[in-house]
Design a protein around this motif. Structure first.
Motif, PDB file in Angstrom:
ATOM      1  N   UNK A 179       0.841  -1.187   0.000  1.00 44.47           N
ATOM      2  CA  UNK A 179       0.000   0.000   0.000  1.00 44.47           C
ATOM      3  C   UNK A 179       0.883   1.246   0.000  1.00 44.47           C
ATOM      4  N   UNK A 180       0.665   2.143  -0.948  1.00 42.09           N
ATOM      5  CA  UNK A 180       1.492   3.340  -1.078  1.00 42.09           C
ATOM      6  C   UNK A 180       1.340   4.259   0.124  1.00 42.09           C
ATOM      7  N   UNK A 181       0.116   4.463   0.597  1.00 38.46           N
ATOM      8  CA  UNK A 181      -0.108   5.354   1.744  1.00 38.46           C
ATOM      9  C   UNK A 181       0.569   4.823   3.004  1.00 38.46           C
ATOM     10  N   UNK A 182       0.553   3.517   3.190  1.00 35.99           N
ATOM     11  CA  UNK A 182       1.222   2.921   4.350  1.00 35.99           C
ATOM     12  C   UNK A 182       2.734   3.120   4.261  1.00 35.99           C
ATOM     13  N   UNK A 183       3.288   3.006   3.066  1.00 35.98           N
ATOM     14  CA  UNK A 183       4.722   3.220   2.895  1.00 35.98           C
ATOM     15  C   UNK A 183       5.109   4.663   3.225  1.00 35.98           C
ATOM     16  N   UNK A 184       4.336   5.599   2.713  1.00 33.42           N
ATOM     17  CA  UNK A 184       4.632   7.011   2.971  1.00 33.42           C
ATOM     18  C   UNK A 184       4.487   7.331   4.457  1.00 33.42           C
ATOM     19  N   UNK A 185       3.414   6.827   5.097  1.00 31.11           N
ATOM     20  CA  UNK A 185       3.219   7.067   6.527  1.00 31.11           C
ATOM     21  C   UNK A 185       4.370   6.495   7.339  1.00 31.11           C
ATOM     22  N   UNK A 186       4.842   5.320   6.981  1.00 30.52           N
ATOM     23  CA  UNK A 186       5.957   4.709   7.696  1.00 30.52           C
ATOM     24  C   UNK A 186       7.244   5.491   7.487  1.00 30.52           C
ATOM     25  N   UNK A 187       7.518   5.934   6.251  1.00 29.80           N
ATOM     26  CA  UNK A 187       8.750   6.666   5.970  1.00 29.80           C
ATOM     27  C   UNK A 187       8.824   7.979   6.755  1.00 29.80           C
ATOM     28  N   UNK A 188       7.729   8.716   6.796  1.00 25.94           N
ATOM     29  CA  UNK A 188       7.755   9.997   7.505  1.00 25.94           C
ATOM     30  C   UNK A 188       7.727   9.813   9.019  1.00 25.94           C
ATOM     31  N   UNK A 208      12.291  -0.904  -8.716  1.00 28.72           N
ATOM     32  CA  UNK A 208      11.460  -0.998  -9.919  1.00 28.72           C
ATOM     33  C   UNK A 208      11.859   0.082 -10.915  1.00 28.72           C
ATOM     34  N   UNK A 209      11.436  -0.025 -12.161  1.00 19.04           N
ATOM     35  CA  UNK A 209      11.771   0.999 -13.153  1.00 19.04           C
ATOM     36  C   UNK A 209      11.361   2.400 -12.685  1.00 19.04           C
ATOM     37  N   UNK A 210      12.144   3.389 -13.114  1.00 19.92           N
ATOM     38  CA  UNK A 210      11.926   4.747 -12.642  1.00 19.92           C
ATOM     39  C   UNK A 210      10.544   5.277 -13.018  1.00 19.92           C
ATOM     40  N   UNK A 211      10.004   4.762 -14.116  1.00 17.39           N
ATOM     41  CA  UNK A 211       8.699   5.275 -14.528  1.00 17.39           C
ATOM     42  C   UNK A 211       7.618   4.915 -13.523  1.00 17.39           C
ATOM     43  N   UNK A 212       7.815   3.822 -12.799  1.00 13.84           N
ATOM     44  CA  UNK A 212       6.783   3.367 -11.863  1.00 13.84           C
ATOM     45  C   UNK A 212       7.004   3.862 -10.432  1.00 13.84           C
ATOM     46  N   UNK A 213       8.106   4.537 -10.172  1.00 16.58           N
ATOM     47  CA  UNK A 213       8.387   5.026  -8.822  1.00 16.58           C
ATOM     48  C   UNK A 213       7.596   6.302  -8.577  1.00 16.58           C
ATOM     49  N   UNK A 214       6.878   6.322  -7.487  1.00 21.41           N
ATOM     50  CA  UNK A 214       6.103   7.512  -7.146  1.00 21.41           C
ATOM     51  C   UNK A 214       7.060   8.601  -6.642  1.00 21.41           C
ATOM     52  N   UNK A 215       6.949   9.850  -7.111  1.00 20.71           N
ATOM     53  CA  UNK A 215       7.860  10.925  -6.662  1.00 20.71           C
ATOM     54  C   UNK A 215       7.810  11.166  -5.165  1.00 20.71           C
ATOM     55  N   UNK A 216       6.640  10.986  -4.541  1.00 21.80           N
ATOM     56  CA  UNK A 216       6.539  11.206  -3.102  1.00 21.80           C
ATOM     57  C   UNK A 216       7.339  10.160  -2.320  1.00 21.80           C
ATOM     58  N   UNK A 217       7.354   8.918  -2.830  1.00 20.22           N
ATOM     59  CA  UNK A 217       8.160   7.874  -2.193  1.00 20.22           C
ATOM     60  C   UNK A 217       9.648   8.202  -2.316  1.00 20.22           C
ATOM     61  N   UNK A 218      10.059   8.616  -3.508  1.00 20.74           N
ATOM     62  CA  UNK A 218      11.463   8.964  -3.726  1.00 20.74           C
ATOM     63  C   UNK A 218      11.891  10.125  -2.842  1.00 20.74           C
ATOM     64  N   UNK A 219      11.043  11.128  -2.737  1.00 21.72           N
ATOM     65  CA  UNK A 219      11.376  12.280  -1.905  1.00 21.72           C
ATOM     66  C   UNK A 219      11.476  11.894  -0.431  1.00 21.72           C
ATOM     67  N   UNK A 220      10.581  11.037   0.055  1.00 16.50           N
ATOM     68  CA  UNK A 220      10.628  10.601   1.456  1.00 16.50           C
ATOM     69  C   UNK A 220      11.873   9.768   1.736  1.00 16.50           C
ATOM     70  N   UNK A 221      12.287   8.935   0.788  1.00 15.04           N
ATOM     71  CA  UNK A 221      13.486   8.117   0.978  1.00 15.04           C
ATOM     72  C   UNK A 221      14.730   9.000   1.003  1.00 15.04           C
ATOM     73  N   UNK A 222      14.806   9.985   0.117  1.00 10.63           N
ATOM     74  CA  UNK A 222      15.955  10.901   0.115  1.00 10.63           C
ATOM     75  C   UNK A 222      16.038  11.650   1.447  1.00 10.63           C
ATOM     76  N   UNK A 223      14.886  12.092   1.966  1.00 15.56           N
ATOM     77  CA  UNK A 223      14.876  12.797   3.254  1.00 15.56           C
ATOM     78  C   UNK A 223      15.369  11.885   4.376  1.00 15.56           C
ATOM     79  N   UNK A 224      14.990  10.606   4.333  1.00 12.14           N
ATOM     80  CA  UNK A 224      15.470   9.669   5.349  1.00 12.14           C
ATOM     81  C   UNK A 224      16.969   9.438   5.224  1.00 12.14           C
ATOM     82  N   UNK A 225      17.480   9.321   4.007  1.00 13.88           N
ATOM     83  CA  UNK A 225      18.918   9.154   3.832  1.00 13.88           C
ATOM     84  C   UNK A 225      19.684  10.374   4.343  1.00 13.88           C
ATOM     85  N   UNK A 226      19.114  11.533   4.158  1.00  6.62           N
ATOM     86  CA  UNK A 226      19.758  12.740   4.674  1.00  6.62           C
ATOM     87  C   UNK A 226      19.860  12.693   6.193  1.00  6.62           C
TER      88      UNK A 226
END
Length: 519
Positions: free
Chosen positions: A189-198, A229-247
């Protein structure tokens, strides 16, 4: 009748009366206070010497006439009230009041403590309930959608509770909130992933123990799995949350090698370069800062130079908004031989760095660029030659005159490294006939002017025309420096702004050479 019976009574009484009056007066004068008034004494003496002389007996006093009326005392003069005596009752009443005040204060403090304790207990129960919901939903056997919604809501509560409360972050981690949140990254679930990341992002803010616990729980590999997964299928919000966590996670030194070896660096570089324009400006800023954190660890530099990061950074140095951060990353990369080679092979790398030395409105960039050039000139002979060809000497001379204190020191160190044999220096203003000289090995900090040949390699010096141009540039810089100092002196002395220097000063300015410059 009394006068007839005692014919001589009047004379004797008068005599005695006079003597008594005088004695009374003298006694009154001797005593500080009168015992009787004059009229009362005279009356008693007359009664005593009248026939029988027994007027002082009780019977005679009882037969005498009415006593004289009492003279009322003088009214008291108005004055301050006399201080009341401090009795035991006064002290008792005051001590009772003080005791009552202390009891009231103690009761009030106890009530406040009880309220605070009750609030802390309620907050702790709330945190326990949230963590319990996370754990129960993870192990639940009920309906899948219902359990997923429960976990998602619990993760959102964790995100809100840990946003601005450092104590809540520590308490939630101690209660066991991190493992179920990391486990939620496996959800589809995308919403669950975003909620967990933040939620994980907020738990790691300013808390090194939580950052280490998040990495230990396997969050880094699970995050990277989300972007496999291929970049076309990656949601930008997921990518942004992962970059923030790596920071956030890369700020801890113990996490730097783990993140570097996990494969996160290519992902961060691709987010920063973003040729497809899918990354948000915030994601690019976070990726650049995360790469700076990772470049501090030397082992990560080899991974960084394998990507296209160094050429991209060199070509992006014209952007004033990110040039400071880019130069910080290059300052870390230049610490290794591989990093210095990766910088030197970039096209127009040294002209770009030399151009930054002229950014007088950005002293921070000047200091960082001079550091990069100082390290490279100290370590490699070929880099010194490339710097000279890029025209670094004039820029360094100007920096030694007009730069900040740190920039001046670093520029002087670079000029030391560019010194040539036989006491000749590239920055000297004089130049005779064309002659060859060997460029010395790096001798940063050395005071000797005797220079040796580096590996037997010799390079020809600039010709006479080049030296003439250097001489003109140096003279112009010296003249500008003297004029700037003169304007500063005139301003400090409150002289007119159209003050014209004397002919003697002009002659000194015209005859100055680079021999007076600090190296």
């Amino acid at each position: 009748m009394a006068a007839a019976a005692c014919p001589h009574g009047n004379d004797i009484g008068s005599l005695l009366l006079n003597r008594a009056s005088s004695a009374t007066a003298s006694a009154a004068a001797a005593r500080p206070w009168p015992s009787f008034s004059g009229s009362a004494l005279r009356r008693r003496l007359l009664d005593a010497f009248r026939c029988g002389g027994g007027s002082f007996s009780p019977s005679s006093r009882s037969r005498s006439k009415k006593p004289p009326p009492k003279i009322p005392p003088d009214p008291p003069r108005p004055g301050p009230d006399p201080p009341r005596p401090r009795t035991l009752a006064t002290f008792v009443s005051k001590s009772e009041k003080l005791s009552d005040l202390l009891q009231l204060a103690e009761i009030h403090e106890r009530q406040e403590s009880d309220v605070e304790t009750r609030q802390k207990v309620e907050a702790l129960e709330k945190l326990k309930r949230v963590v319990r919901d996370l754990q129960d939903a993870e192990d639940g056997e009920g309906e899948a959608d219902r359990e997923e919604e429960k976990r998602r809501e619990s993760a959102r509560h964790v995100r809100l509770l840990a946003k601005e409360d450092p104590e809540a972050r520590t308490t939630l981690a101690m209660l066991g909130a991190i493992p179920p949140l990391v486990g939620m990254l496996d959800s589809s679930d995308l919403d669950s992933q975003i909620a967990s990341l933040y939620a994980l992002l907020n738990l790691g803010i300013g808390n090194d123990m939580n950052k280490a616990a998040i990495v230990k729980a396997g969050a880094v590999h699970k995050m990277l799995k989300l972007i496999e997964s291929p970049e076309e299928t990656i949601d930008p919000s997921i990518s942004e949350a992962i970059v923030a966590n790596f920071l956030g996670l890369s700020a801890l030194d113990s996490n730097k090698p783990i993140i570097g070896l996990s494969g996160a660096i290519p992902f961060l570089v691709n987010t920063l370069i973003d040729t497809d324009h899918k990354s948000s400006p915030q994601a690019k800023q976070d990726a650049l800062r995360a790469l700076y954190n990772l470049s501090i660890f030397p082992s990560n530099i080899c991974i960084i130079i394998e990507t296209d990061l160094v050429p991209f950074l060199m070509n992006a140095l014209g952007d004033m908004e990110i040039s400071g951060r880019i130069l910080s990353i290059l300052s870390n990369i230049v610490s290794t031989p591989e990093g210095r080679k990766a910088i030197s092979v970039v096209k127009d790398a040294f002209p770009i760095m030399v151009d930054i030395l002229n950014w007088t409105d950005s002293p921070g960039c000047q200091e960082k660029a001079s550091y990069v050039l100082m390290v490279m000139s100290h370590k490699a002979y070929g880099d010194r030659q490339a710097m000279i060809e890029a025209g670094i000497v004039s820029a360094l001379l100007e920096l030694t005159l007009l730069g900040s204190t740190l920039s001046q020191k670093r520029a002087s160190r670079i000029l030391e490294c560019l010194r040539v044999d036989k006491g000749k220096q590239i920055s000297e203003s004089y130049g005779g006939s064309s002659m060859s000289a060997a460029v010395s090995a790096p001798i940063c900090g050395a005071s000797s002017t005797a220079l040796s040949v580096n590996g037997g390699t010799k390079e020809s010096m600039e010709d006479e025309d080049m030296m003439s141009e250097e001489k003109k540039a140096v003279q112009q810089l010296v003249q500008q420096s003297l004029q700037s100092n003169m304007r500063r002196i005139v301003k400090r002395a409150n002289l007119p702004q159209d003050f014209v220097p004397s002919d003697h000063l002009k002659s000194l300015t015209a005859s100055s050479t680079s021999k007076s410059l600090p190296f």
